[in-house]
Design a protein around this motif. Structure first.
Motif, PDB file in Angstrom:
ATOM      1  N   GLU A 130       4.438  -5.878   0.577  1.00 24.02           N
ATOM      2  CA  GLU A 130       4.378  -4.828   1.577  1.00 24.02           C
ATOM      3  C   GLU A 130       3.765  -3.581   0.965  1.00 24.02           C
ATOM      4  OE1 GLU A 130       8.180  -3.629   3.136  1.00 24.02           O
ATOM      5  OE2 GLU A 130       9.035  -3.365   1.162  1.00 24.02           O
ATOM      6  N   ASP A 131       3.156  -2.797   1.824  1.00 22.20           N
ATOM      7  CA  ASP A 131       2.608  -1.502   1.450  1.00 22.20           C
ATOM      8  C   ASP A 131       3.395  -0.436   2.195  1.00 22.20           C
ATOM      9  OD1 ASP A 131       0.658  -3.027   0.217  1.00 22.20           O
ATOM     10  OD2 ASP A 131      -0.997  -2.324   1.472  1.00 22.20           O
ATOM     11  N   ILE A 132       3.785   0.591   1.479  1.00 21.06           N
ATOM     12  CA  ILE A 132       4.350   1.793   2.080  1.00 21.06           C
ATOM     13  C   ILE A 132       3.218   2.818   2.035  1.00 21.06           C
ATOM     14  CG2 ILE A 132       6.151   3.552   1.952  1.00 21.06           C
ATOM     15  CD1 ILE A 132       7.192   0.641   2.395  1.00 21.06           C
ATOM     16  N   PHE A 133       2.881   3.415   3.183  1.00 26.89           N
ATOM     17  CA  PHE A 133       1.692   4.255   3.222  1.00 26.89           C
ATOM     18  C   PHE A 133       1.936   5.563   3.955  1.00 26.89           C
ATOM     19  CE2 PHE A 133       1.491   1.502   6.927  1.00 26.89           C
ATOM     20  CZ  PHE A 133       1.085   2.347   7.952  1.00 26.89           C
ATOM     21  N   SER A 134       1.050   6.521   3.657  1.00 28.79           N
ATOM     22  CA  SER A 134       1.076   7.807   4.350  1.00 28.79           C
ATOM     23  C   SER A 134      -0.311   8.083   4.905  1.00 28.79           C
ATOM     24  CB  SER A 134       1.510   8.932   3.411  1.00 28.79           C
ATOM     25  OG  SER A 134       0.556   9.123   2.396  1.00 28.79           O
ATOM     26  N   ILE A 135      -0.337   8.916   5.932  1.00 33.49           N
ATOM     27  CA  ILE A 135      -1.579   9.304   6.591  1.00 33.49           C
ATOM     28  C   ILE A 135      -1.683  10.819   6.548  1.00 33.49           C
ATOM     29  CG2 ILE A 135      -2.815   9.353   8.798  1.00 33.49           C
ATOM     30  CD1 ILE A 135      -1.414   6.684   9.473  1.00 33.49           C
ATOM     31  N   HIS A 136      -2.879  11.304   6.220  1.00 32.15           N
ATOM     32  CA  HIS A 136      -3.141  12.743   6.216  1.00 32.15           C
ATOM     33  C   HIS A 136      -4.494  12.976   6.882  1.00 32.15           C
ATOM     34  CE1 HIS A 136      -2.833  16.864   4.914  1.00 32.15           C
ATOM     35  NE2 HIS A 136      -4.043  16.793   4.404  1.00 32.15           N
ATOM     36  N   ASP A 137      -4.525  13.878   7.835  1.00 30.43           N
ATOM     37  CA  ASP A 137      -5.757  14.195   8.564  1.00 30.43           C
ATOM     38  C   ASP A 137      -6.424  12.952   9.151  1.00 30.43           C
ATOM     39  OD1 ASP A 137      -5.471  16.912   8.118  1.00 30.43           O
ATOM     40  OD2 ASP A 137      -6.682  16.862   6.285  1.00 30.43           O
ATOM     41  N   GLY A 138      -5.607  12.045   9.662  1.00 36.97           N
ATOM     42  CA  GLY A 138      -6.129  10.865  10.351  1.00 36.97           C
ATOM     43  C   GLY A 138      -6.664   9.767   9.456  1.00 36.97           C
ATOM     44  N   LYS A 139      -6.339   9.825   8.163  1.00 38.87           N
ATOM     45  CA  LYS A 139      -6.800   8.787   7.226  1.00 38.87           C
ATOM     46  C   LYS A 139      -5.661   8.407   6.296  1.00 38.87           C
ATOM     47  CE  LYS A 139     -11.552  10.314   7.391  1.00 38.87           C
ATOM     48  NZ  LYS A 139     -12.695  10.831   6.647  1.00 38.87           N
ATOM     49  N   LEU A 140      -5.759   7.212   5.726  1.00 39.10           N
ATOM     50  CA  LEU A 140      -4.756   6.782   4.753  1.00 39.10           C
ATOM     51  C   LEU A 140      -4.867   7.638   3.496  1.00 39.10           C
ATOM     52  CD1 LEU A 140      -5.038   2.903   5.077  1.00 39.10           C
ATOM     53  CD2 LEU A 140      -3.193   4.365   5.906  1.00 39.10           C
ATOM     54  N   ALA A 141      -3.738   8.198   3.075  1.00 40.03           N
ATOM     55  CA  ALA A 141      -3.718   9.080   1.917  1.00 40.03           C
ATOM     56  C   ALA A 141      -3.053   8.432   0.698  1.00 40.03           C
ATOM     57  CB  ALA A 141      -2.991  10.381   2.257  1.00 40.03           C
ATOM     58  N   SER A 142      -2.112   7.530   0.925  1.00 39.36           N
ATOM     59  CA  SER A 142      -1.432   6.870  -0.197  1.00 39.36           C
ATOM     60  C   SER A 142      -0.927   5.505   0.241  1.00 39.36           C
ATOM     61  CB  SER A 142      -0.272   7.717  -0.713  1.00 39.36           C
ATOM     62  OG  SER A 142       0.763   7.771   0.255  1.00 39.36           O
ATOM     63  N   LEU A 143      -0.914   4.595  -0.726  1.00 41.11           N
ATOM     64  CA  LEU A 143      -0.361   3.252  -0.521  1.00 41.11           C
ATOM     65  C   LEU A 143       0.378   2.857  -1.770  1.00 41.11           C
ATOM     66  CD1 LEU A 143      -3.677   2.720   0.802  1.00 41.11           C
ATOM     67  CD2 LEU A 143      -2.028   1.257   1.956  1.00 41.11           C
ATOM     68  N   ARG A 144       1.611   2.438  -1.589  1.00 38.56           N
ATOM     69  CA  ARG A 144       2.412   1.920  -2.693  1.00 38.56           C
ATOM     70  C   ARG A 144       2.693   0.465  -2.383  1.00 38.56           C
ATOM     71  NH1 ARG A 144       2.789   7.203  -2.358  1.00 38.56           N
ATOM     72  NH2 ARG A 144       3.245   8.419  -4.228  1.00 38.56           N
ATOM     73  N   VAL A 145       2.243  -0.393  -3.270  1.00 39.66           N
ATOM     74  CA  VAL A 145       2.249  -1.840  -3.042  1.00 39.66           C
ATOM     75  C   VAL A 145       3.456  -2.464  -3.750  1.00 39.66           C
ATOM     76  CG1 VAL A 145       0.932  -3.962  -3.359  1.00 39.66           C
ATOM     77  CG2 VAL A 145      -0.275  -1.797  -2.937  1.00 39.66           C
ATOM     78  N   PHE A 146       4.201  -3.238  -2.995  1.00 47.78           N
ATOM     79  CA  PHE A 146       5.336  -3.983  -3.540  1.00 47.78           C
ATOM     80  C   PHE A 146       5.106  -5.470  -3.328  1.00 47.78           C
ATOM     81  CE2 PHE A 146       6.887   0.200  -2.487  1.00 47.78           C
ATOM     82  CZ  PHE A 146       7.759   0.508  -3.525  1.00 47.78           C
ATOM     83  N   LEU A 147       5.343  -6.247  -4.363  1.00 46.76           N
ATOM     84  CA  LEU A 147       5.260  -7.706  -4.253  1.00 46.76           C
ATOM     85  C   LEU A 147       6.664  -8.263  -4.099  1.00 46.76           C
ATOM     86  CD1 LEU A 147       2.693  -8.581  -7.060  1.00 46.76           C
ATOM     87  CD2 LEU A 147       2.269  -8.330  -4.602  1.00 46.76           C
TER      88      LEU A 147
END
Length: 150
Positions: A130-147
């Motif tokens: 799974e990816d935990i993600f954030s959005i800033h100004d309408g775009k993906l800003a961060s993704l933290r990937v967990f296996l």
């Protein structure tokens, strides 16, 4: 000794800091529009990660990611288009013929989560994560990937 001083300073700051309570109630921002935007960006994100043509992949970066996009996976942390592209190339090289198949996005107060499978066509869920993600100004800003460990 230096470490002890740092721990002591942290302990004093912790004990003297004002207590924070959950009295600051904010309305949920989980409206349908936020989820639609998040799902669209995640769909495009996985198109990029499945794209084998480097030039086509890199051309899509500015439409999906902030310039300082941050991705962390099990092996490294990458920031910015060039480093994230190198991360994608590493993942693709290590797992030739694999593709990501994402599930629908979950959205909670400005953070998103997407579970996914990764594997060859005959076993698309060989790897789950799974990816935990954030959005800033309408775009993906961060993704933290967990296996997921099987």
């Amino acid at each position: 000794m230096k470490k002890l001083a740092v721990v002591g300073a942290w302990l004093i700051a912790s004990l003297t800091a004002p207590t924070v309570h959950s009295q600051d109630v904010r309305p949920m921002d989980n409206d349908a529009q936020d989820i639609v935007v998040a799902q669209h960006l995640i769909d495009r994100h996985f198109e990029i990660w499945n794209e084998r043509d480097k030039a086509m992949r890199v051309d899509k970066f500015p439409t999906v990611y902030t310039p300082d996009i941050f991705v962390s996976d099990y092996a490294e942390i990458a920031s910015g288009y060039a480093n994230v592209n190198r991360l994608i190339e590493r993942v693709q090289t290590e797992h030739a013929g694999f593709a990501f198949t994402p599930d629908p996005v979950s959205w909670n107060h400005g953070l998103g989560r997407v579970t996914w499978g990764y594997g060859p066509k005959d076993n698309p869920n060989l790897v789950r994560g799974e990816d935990i993600f954030s959005i800033h100004d309408g775009k993906l800003a961060s993704l933290r990937v967990f296996l997921n460990k099987n």
